[in-house]
Design a protein around this motif. Structure first.
Motif, PDB file in Angstrom:
ATOM      1  N   THR A 223      19.893  -2.871   2.304  1.00  0.00           N
ATOM      2  CA  THR A 223      19.658  -4.231   1.486  1.00  0.00           C
ATOM      3  C   THR A 223      19.713  -4.488   0.194  1.00  0.00           C
ATOM      4  N   LYS A 224      19.645  -6.168   1.947  1.00  0.00           N
ATOM      5  CA  LYS A 224      18.779  -6.822   1.931  1.00  0.00           C
ATOM      6  C   LYS A 224      19.076  -7.302   3.480  1.00  0.00           C
ATOM      7  N   TYR A 225      18.092  -8.733   3.968  1.00  0.00           N
ATOM      8  CA  TYR A 225      18.539  -8.880   5.059  1.00  0.00           C
ATOM      9  C   TYR A 225      19.520 -10.488   5.441  1.00  0.00           C
ATOM     10  N   LEU A 226      21.020 -10.288   5.423  1.00  0.00           N
ATOM     11  CA  LEU A 226      20.739 -11.147   5.690  1.00  0.00           C
ATOM     12  C   LEU A 226      19.861 -12.925   6.803  1.00  0.00           C
ATOM     13  N   THR A 227      20.714 -14.417   6.280  1.00  0.00           N
ATOM     14  CA  THR A 227      19.940 -15.103   7.058  1.00  0.00           C
ATOM     15  C   THR A 227      20.730 -15.858   7.683  1.00  0.00           C
ATOM     16  N   ASP A 228      20.263 -16.979   8.755  1.00  0.00           N
ATOM     17  CA  ASP A 228      21.090 -18.547   8.376  1.00  0.00           C
ATOM     18  C   ASP A 228      19.971 -20.034   7.494  1.00  0.00           C
ATOM     19  N   GLY A 229      21.066 -20.679   7.439  1.00  0.00           N
ATOM     20  CA  GLY A 229      20.507 -21.773   7.007  1.00  0.00           C
ATOM     21  C   GLY A 229      18.527 -22.140   6.932  1.00  0.00           C
ATOM     22  N   ALA A 230      18.875 -21.973   8.530  1.00  0.00           N
ATOM     23  CA  ALA A 230      17.439 -22.342   9.149  1.00  0.00           C
ATOM     24  C   ALA A 230      16.729 -20.830   8.290  1.00  0.00           C
ATOM     25  N   VAL A 260       6.338   4.444   6.039  1.00  0.00           N
ATOM     26  CA  VAL A 260       5.914   3.545   4.883  1.00  0.00           C
ATOM     27  C   VAL A 260       6.351   3.006   3.837  1.00  0.00           C
ATOM     28  N   TRP A 261       7.960   3.569   4.078  1.00  0.00           N
ATOM     29  CA  TRP A 261       7.935   2.695   3.588  1.00  0.00           C
ATOM     30  C   TRP A 261       8.346   0.445   3.823  1.00  0.00           C
ATOM     31  N   THR A 262       7.600   0.494   4.633  1.00  0.00           N
ATOM     32  CA  THR A 262       7.472  -0.840   5.456  1.00  0.00           C
ATOM     33  C   THR A 262       7.332  -2.065   4.389  1.00  0.00           C
ATOM     34  N   GLU A 263       6.228  -1.385   3.334  1.00  0.00           N
ATOM     35  CA  GLU A 263       5.839  -2.683   2.476  1.00  0.00           C
ATOM     36  C   GLU A 263       7.477  -3.113   1.668  1.00  0.00           C
ATOM     37  N   GLN A 264       8.138  -2.068   1.727  1.00  0.00           N
ATOM     38  CA  GLN A 264       9.312  -1.775   1.114  1.00  0.00           C
ATOM     39  C   GLN A 264      10.330  -2.877   1.422  1.00  0.00           C
ATOM     40  N   THR A 265      10.675  -2.521   2.828  1.00  0.00           N
ATOM     41  CA  THR A 265      11.713  -3.027   3.752  1.00  0.00           C
ATOM     42  C   THR A 265      11.609  -4.216   3.724  1.00  0.00           C
ATOM     43  N   GLN A 266      10.284  -4.800   4.734  1.00  0.00           N
ATOM     44  CA  GLN A 266      10.047  -5.869   5.042  1.00  0.00           C
ATOM     45  C   GLN A 266       9.530  -7.176   3.657  1.00  0.00           C
ATOM     46  N   ASN A 267       9.566  -7.479   2.246  1.00  0.00           N
ATOM     47  CA  ASN A 267       9.462  -7.792   1.381  1.00  0.00           C
ATOM     48  C   ASN A 267      11.012  -7.947   0.868  1.00  0.00           C
ATOM     49  N   LEU A 268      12.431  -7.248   1.398  1.00  0.00           N
ATOM     50  CA  LEU A 268      13.480  -7.797   1.428  1.00  0.00           C
ATOM     51  C   LEU A 268      13.463  -9.289   2.339  1.00  0.00           C
ATOM     52  N   ALA A 269      12.969  -9.622   3.310  1.00  0.00           N
ATOM     53  CA  ALA A 269      12.442 -10.830   3.992  1.00  0.00           C
ATOM     54  C   ALA A 269      11.889 -11.737   3.186  1.00  0.00           C
ATOM     55  N   GLU A 272       5.446 -12.743   1.751  1.00  0.00           N
ATOM     56  CA  GLU A 272       3.734 -12.648   2.245  1.00  0.00           C
ATOM     57  C   GLU A 272       3.709 -12.616   3.351  1.00  0.00           C
ATOM     58  N   GLY A 273       2.773 -12.016   3.760  1.00  0.00           N
ATOM     59  CA  GLY A 273       3.005 -12.200   5.844  1.00  0.00           C
ATOM     60  C   GLY A 273       2.811 -10.202   5.894  1.00  0.00           C
ATOM     61  N   GLY A 274       3.385 -10.343   7.585  1.00  0.00           N
ATOM     62  CA  GLY A 274       4.241  -8.569   7.915  1.00  0.00           C
ATOM     63  C   GLY A 274       2.683  -7.763   7.172  1.00  0.00           C
ATOM     64  N   LEU A 275       3.001  -6.205   7.708  1.00  0.00           N
ATOM     65  CA  LEU A 275       2.353  -5.269   7.408  1.00  0.00           C
ATOM     66  C   LEU A 275       2.386  -4.718   6.097  1.00  0.00           C
ATOM     67  N   LYS A 276       1.051  -4.749   6.043  1.00  0.00           N
ATOM     68  CA  LYS A 276       0.188  -3.896   4.762  1.00  0.00           C
ATOM     69  C   LYS A 276       0.328  -2.389   5.324  1.00  0.00           C
ATOM     70  N   VAL A 277       0.966  -1.718   4.048  1.00  0.00           N
ATOM     71  CA  VAL A 277       0.998  -0.011   4.633  1.00  0.00           C
ATOM     72  C   VAL A 277       0.412   0.540   3.382  1.00  0.00           C
TER      73      VAL A 277
END
Length: 600
Positions: A223-230, A260-269, A272-277
C-alpha cells in the motif's frame, strides 16, 4: 553505508541446494511463518513485489545467490498475466523477420534450458506446421526457420533440444493435419517450439525460491513504500488481504515486478520517472481435442501478427489477439468480437469450420507493453534497457522491471537482481539459475522411464501417470504417498472421500491433486484451484462449476472451513462464471467490463 553497497545477508553455505518436498511447500502454515519473518525478522536483502513469472523468477534468482529474500503478491500466484498467456515457450519466429537476432537467440537459449534442465517436467517440445500457399514462400520460410533452428542449436552449445525443420508436400501436410484445408496449399514446414502450463511454472518458481529460504506471501498487497529521511526506499507497508491487518516489511532493496500494475505500484514511491506501461489484451479460445483432426500444432500468419493452434492432451488452445486495453487492468475479458476474430482466422485454414458450439473455454489476459518514462535530466546510466524488457531505478532503493515475455523470465530476473545489487555486489554474488532445476525436475526423466511400471502397479492407464508426471515431475511419488496415507486412515466404505480416486466431475484429475494444491501449492480459495491448479476454468463449458462441490469437500477440512465458508466460496465462483458469460455476449470492451464486479 548506502543501501546499494550494504553487504547482503551471508548464508551458512555459498552452495545452496534446491530443496524439494515439505521444505518448499506453499500452504497456510508456511504463509503465516513467512509473514512473521517478513514483518518481525531482520531486514531483507531484497523484497520482490509481484508474484507473476517475473517476480517469481527474481525471488528464485535472489535466493539462489544467498540473499535474504521476500516476495509478496496481492492476489494468488500467477493470477495476472502469467496465467493467461498462450502457454508457449518459444523464440519468437516472427522476430526474425524484424531482424532481431539477439532477442531470438536469447529466447531460444532459454527455451533449451527449460526443456533440458530447469523444468523438463513442465516444458514439452511442440511441433507446428507452417502452411505454405506458394512455392516461393518455401524458400524464405525455410531460411527463416533454418536460422531459427541454428540459433537454437548455438544457444544449446551444439545440441538439438528439439527436432530440426522438415519440409512437407501437400500429401505429407494432409497426413499430419487432416483438419487443414490443403486445396490452396503447396505444402508446409514442420518446426518445433515448446509449450508449458504457465501458472504451474510460476508456482514451481515460488516453491523453489521458498526451498532456498525465501519468504513468500500471496494475497499480501503493498500500500506504500517505506523511506528513510533521505528518501531512500527501505521496504514496504503491506495489507494482509485475508485478515485486513497492516504490516511493515523492512528491506535494503526492493524490486517492483508487477506487470500491467507497474505504474500503480511504482507511483507509491515516485510520480515522475520510472516505467510507463501500456496494456494490450490477448484472448484465446479452447476447443475439445476432437474438434480438430491433427497430430501437430498449426502456425498461421495473419494481417496483424500470428495465430497459434496449440494441442494439449484434452483440448486445443487457439489465439491470440492484440488490442489496446483502457479499462480496469484487473478485469480483462473476451468479447463477442474477439471470439469472432479468432474463429474467422482459424477457419480460414481449416477444412471443417469451428463454430461457437465447439468452444469449451475462453480466457483473456493483458500484456505489459512498456515505454521508458525518465525524469528530465535524469541519469540514464541508472536505466538498463535489455531488448524487450527494461530495468530502471525508480527511487533510491527501488528498482522496477517490466516488459519481456514468459520464455525469458530467467534473464529478466538476473538483470533485475544485478541492477538492484549494483555492479560490485552483482559480480561477487552472480546469478546461479542457469543450471538450477525447479522442484519436480530432479529425477524426473528417470521416473518417467518407469511410467508404465507405475501405471501397471496401480492398475491405471498410462495417460493418468503421464498426466501426473507432466505436472508434478519427481514429486509424483510424494503426491501419491500422501494420497495413500490419507486413504489408509479412512473408515471402511468412505471411498467417496479417497484422494487416490479421480474427481467424479473431472475424472482426468485425481482428488489428491486438489489436496496437493492446498498443502503444497498455496491454494487458499476455490478459484485458486479451478483457475490455476486444476484448471477446469479453461477446459469445461461451465468453467468447472459442476465439480466445485466435490473440490470444496476436499479443501474444507484442510483449510478449516465451515459451511458458511464453503457456501461463500461456491457463490463467489458462480458469480464469476455468470459475469464472464454476460461479458462475452458484448461486442466491445467497455460493455463487457461493465459486467465484471469480480477481478479475473
Amino acid at each position: 553505508m548506502s543501501p546499494e553497497h550494504r553487504p547482503p545477508h551471508v548464508p551458512t553455505s555459498r552452495e545452496v541446494p534446491i530443496l524439494e518436498g515439505d521444505g518448499s511447500a506453499l500452504n497456510a502454515e508456511q504463509r503465516t511463518r513467512a509473514l512473521t519473518e517478513l514483518t518481525s525478522g531482520e531486514p531483507l536483502d531484497l523484497l520482490v513485489v509481484g508474484g507473476g513469472v517475473t517476480g517469481a523468477g527474481i525471488a528464485l534468482d535472489a535466493a539462489s545467490r544467498g540473499l535474504r529474500t521476500g516476495i509478496v503478491e496481492m492476489g494468488d500466484w500467477a493470477s495476472g498475466t502469467s496465467s493467461w498467456s498462450s502457454k508457449l515457450v518459444h523464440g519468437g519466429l516472427r522476430y526474425l523477420y524484424q531482424l532481431d537476432f539477439p532477442l531470438v537467440h536469447e529466447a531460444l537459449t532459454e527455451r533449451g534450458r527449460l526443456l533440458t534442465t530447469t523444468a523438463p517436467h513442465l516444458v514439452k517440445p511442440q511441433p507446428f506446421l507452417w502452411p505454405l500457399k506458394h512455392h516461393y514462400e518455401r524458400v524464405y520460410s525455410a531460411v527463416g526457420v533454418g536460422l531459427y533452428d541454428a540459433l537454437a542449436v548455438a544457444g544449446a552449445r551444439g545440441r538439438c533440444t528439439v527436432p530440426l525443420q522438415k519440409h512437407l508436400g501437400r500429401r505429407g501436410t494432409q497426413e499430419l493435419a487432416p483438419a487443414l484445408d490443403t486445396s490452396q496449399l503447396v505444402g508446409a514446414i514442420r518446426f518445433h517450439d515448446a509449450r508449458v502450463d504457465d501458472a504451474r511454472l510460476v508456482i514451481d518458481l515460488v516453491r523453489s525460491a521458498v526451498g532456498l529460504g525465501a519468504f513468500a506471501a500471496s494475497r499480501t498487497q503493498v500500500t506504500k513504500y517505506l523511506t528513510d529521511g533521505a528518501g531512500t526506499v527501505t521496504g514496504a507497508r503491506v495489507v494482509d488481504r485475508e485478515t485486513g491487518r497492516e504490516h511493515d516489511i523492512r528491506a535494503t532493496r526492493t524490486i517492483n515486478a508487477t506487470g500491467v500494475w507497474t505504474e500503480q505500484t511504482q507511483n507509491l514511491a515516485a510520480h515522475e520517472g520510472g516505467l510507463k506501461v501500456l496494456a494490450s489484451k490477448g484472448i484465446h479460445i479452447v476447443v475439445p481435442k476432437e474438434a480438430i483432426d491433427a497430430k501437430t500444432g498449426i502456425f498461421l500468419r495473419t494481417e496483424k501478427s500470428v495465430l497459434f493452434i496449440i494441442p494439449w492432451p484434452r483440448y486445443w488452445v487457439i489465439g491470440t489477439t492484440d488490442t489496446p486495453w483502457q479499462h480496469n487492468v484487473s478485469k480483462p475479458v473476451a468479447t463477442s468480437a474477439d471470439i469472432d476474430y479468432i474463429l474467422e482466422h482459424a477457419n480460414a485454414a481449416l477444412s471443417r469450420p469451428l463454430t461457437r458450439d465447439d468452444i469449451i473455454g475462453t480466457y483473456a489476459g493483458l500484456r505489459p507493453l512498456l515505454q521508458p518514462q525518465l525524469k528530465p535530466g535524469s541519469d540514464t546510466a541508472s536505466t538498463k534497457i535489455s531488448r524487450e524488457h527494461t530495468v530502471t531505478r525508480v527511487a533510491p532503493g527501488l528498482t522496477a522491471i517490466a516488459g519481456g515475455k514468459l520464455t525469458t523470465y530467467r534473464v529478466m530476473a538476473q538483470d533485475a537482481v544485478d541492477h538492484a545489487l549494483g555492479d560490485e555486489l552483482a559480480t561477487t554474488r552472480p546469478s546461479r539459475t542457469t543450471t538450477l532445476p525447479l522442484v519436480g525436475a530432479n529425477g524426473y526423466r528417470e521416473l518417467a522411464g518407469h511410467a508404465e511400471e507405475l501405471a501397471s502397479t496401480r492398475g491405471w492407464p498410462l495417460t493418468r501417470v503421464t498426466h501426473l508426471l507432466d505436472r508434478y515431475g519427481s514429486e509424483t511419488p510424494a503426491l501419491l504417498a500422501a494420497a495413500d496415507e490419507h486413504d489408509a486412515s479412512l473408515a471402511v466404505g468412505s471411498r467417496e472421500l479417497a484422494w487416490g480416486q479421480p474427481l467424479t466431475g473431472a475424472p482426468d484429475f485425481l482428488r489428491a491433486e486438489v489436496a496437493w494444491a492446498v498443502t503444497h501449492e498455496g491454494a487458499t480459495h476455490l478459484d485458486d484451484v479451478l483457475l490455476r491448479r486444476v484448471r477446469l476454468d479453461i477446459e469445461r463449458r461451465d468453467r468447472g462449476l459442476s465439480a466445485s462441490d466435490e473440490i470444496l469437500a476436499i479443501m474444507a477440512p484442510l483449510l478449516g472451513w465451515d459451511a458458511a465458508d464453503i457456501d461463500r466460496e461456491r457463490q463467489a465462483y458462480a458469480g464469476r462464471v455468470a459475469q464472464i458469460a454476460a461479458a462475452e455476449a458484448e461486442a466491445d470492451d467497455a460493455a463487457a467490463v461493465s459486467h465484471m464486479s469480480i477481478a479475473i
